[in-house]
Design a protein around this motif. Structure first.
Motif, short mmCIF file in Angstrom:
data_model
loop_
_atom_site.label_atom_id
_atom_site.label_comp_id
_atom_site.label_asym_id
_atom_site.label_seq_id
_atom_site.Cartn_x
_atom_site.Cartn_y
_atom_site.Cartn_z
N THR A 1 0.79 -1.23 0.00
CA THR A 1 0.00 0.00 0.00
C THR A 1 0.82 1.29 0.00
O THR A 1 0.26 2.37 -0.22
N ALA B 1 3.67 5.91 -10.01
CA ALA B 1 2.24 5.98 -10.29
C ALA B 1 1.93 7.16 -11.20
O ALA B 1 2.34 8.29 -10.93
N ALA C 1 2.08 -5.84 -4.96
CA ALA C 1 0.91 -4.98 -4.79
C ALA C 1 0.00 -5.16 -5.99
O ALA C 1 0.42 -5.65 -7.05
N ASP C 2 -1.24 -4.75 -5.83
CA ASP C 2 -2.19 -4.76 -6.94
C ASP C 2 -1.88 -3.57 -7.85
O ASP C 2 -2.00 -2.42 -7.43
N ALA D 1 -3.43 -2.15 -10.25
CA ALA D 1 -4.54 -1.23 -10.47
C ALA D 1 -4.73 -0.30 -9.27
O ALA D 1 -5.03 0.89 -9.43
N ALA D 2 -4.55 -0.83 -8.07
CA ALA D 2 -4.71 -0.01 -6.87
C ALA D 2 -3.52 0.91 -6.65
O ALA D 2 -3.66 2.07 -6.25
N LEU D 3 -2.31 0.40 -6.95
CA LEU D 3 -1.10 1.18 -6.71
C LEU D 3 -0.84 2.19 -7.81
O LEU D 3 -0.23 3.24 -7.58
N GLY D 4 -1.27 1.89 -9.03
CA GLY D 4 -0.99 2.74 -10.18
C GLY D 4 0.39 2.52 -10.75
O GLY D 4 0.91 3.33 -11.51
#
Length: 283
Positions: free
Chosen positions: A62, A68, A154-155, A157-160
């Protein structure tokens, strides 16, 4: 007539630091060079505290990323600014390794008149397809990257951004990474290289407009250095890039050279690569 300056673009999750041994050899051969940190890399990279030992997987998943939102266009503009400054001292030869080839191609599309030559070292040179389409092709099927365990931390899509955990202690993952990067190297050389890598890489790989364009990219003299022992970008895919580019600009085909090297072996043991680049500068 001034001798050329080499501008060196690193590959994925890499930075200017990895070029230092090659730059040393170029300097000893009498050639100027500078290595680029693309946006979000080098001392601008995000290395979260959760990435240190002992690692905190939840925190690593996170923590914000400096990569990003970084686009291929951002990288092209950054390198173009460096090339413009370097040209004040003479011609510029821009070299891209691996994913750095995407920036190199888009740079030549955007600023062909700034470049004396572009050089791909087992680098992506997209002509007829997108990176994803090449990765789904038969030429990519033998890539050792297809056999890697999931090293995403990390994901995306969530992290960018793409975040990798290069500091894993899992022996199977480390063995697979060594096969994909530096199969011919020692374990010590491999771990030293792995510790140069940064966890984050930008998601954006460009658009169809960033593929090689005959009217702009095709005007720039270009060399492809095949790494014949590369298990990440298989030789079959390197040769496909060359074939498609030559069909695009038959009047300006690739000058093709070859080195016996894995994907990053030429960075760890750079003597032959430096001599080859020096020959291009002197020709």
């Amino acid at each position: 007539m001034h001798s050329p300056t080499f501008v060196l673009i690193p590959g994925s999750n890499s930075n200017s630091f990895g070029w230092a041994p090659l730059q040393r050899e170029l300097a000893l051969l009498g050639h100027r060079s500078l290595a680029v940190d693309l946006p979000g890399h080098g001392f601008d990279a995000a290395l979260p505290a959760a990435y240190q030992a002992p690692q905190d997987p939840a925190g690593l998943a996170t923590a914000p990323s400096a990569s990003a939102g970084v686009t291929l266009r951002d990288s092209v503009e950054h390198v173009a600014g460096i090339v413009q400054r370097a040209r004040e001292h003479g011609p510029v030869i821009v070299v891209g390794h691996s994913r750095g080839g995407m920036t190199l191609t888009a740079l030549a599309n955007a600023t062909p008149d700034l470049l004396a030559r572009i050089v791909y070292i087992s680098a992506w040179c997209c002509v007829d397809a997108t990176p994803a389409e090449y990765m789904a092709s038969p030429e990519y099927a033998a890539s050792a990257l297809n056999d890697l365990p999931n090293i995403l931390a990390a994901d995306p899509a969530a992290l960018g951004a793409l975040r990798m955990n290069w500091r894993t202690a899992d022996p199977d993952t480390l063995a697979a990474l060594k096969r994909s990067m530096l199969a011919e190297g020692t374990d010590a050389e491999f771990l030293a290289f792995l510790n140069l890598l940064e966890p984050d890489e930008a998601l954006d790989a460009g658009t169809p407009d960033d593929r090689a364009n005959a009217a702009s990219w095709g005007r720039v003299p270009h060399t492809y250095i095949r790494l014949t022992e590369d298990t990440s970008i298989p030789l079959a895919l390197q040769d496909r890039f060359i074939k498609e580019a030559d069909a695009l600009t038959p009047g300006n085909p690739f000058d093709v050279r070859s080195l016996s090297s894995g994907h990053v072996g030429f960075l760890v043991r750079p003597g032959e690569a430096a001599a080859l680049l020096a020959d291009l500068a002197d020709s």
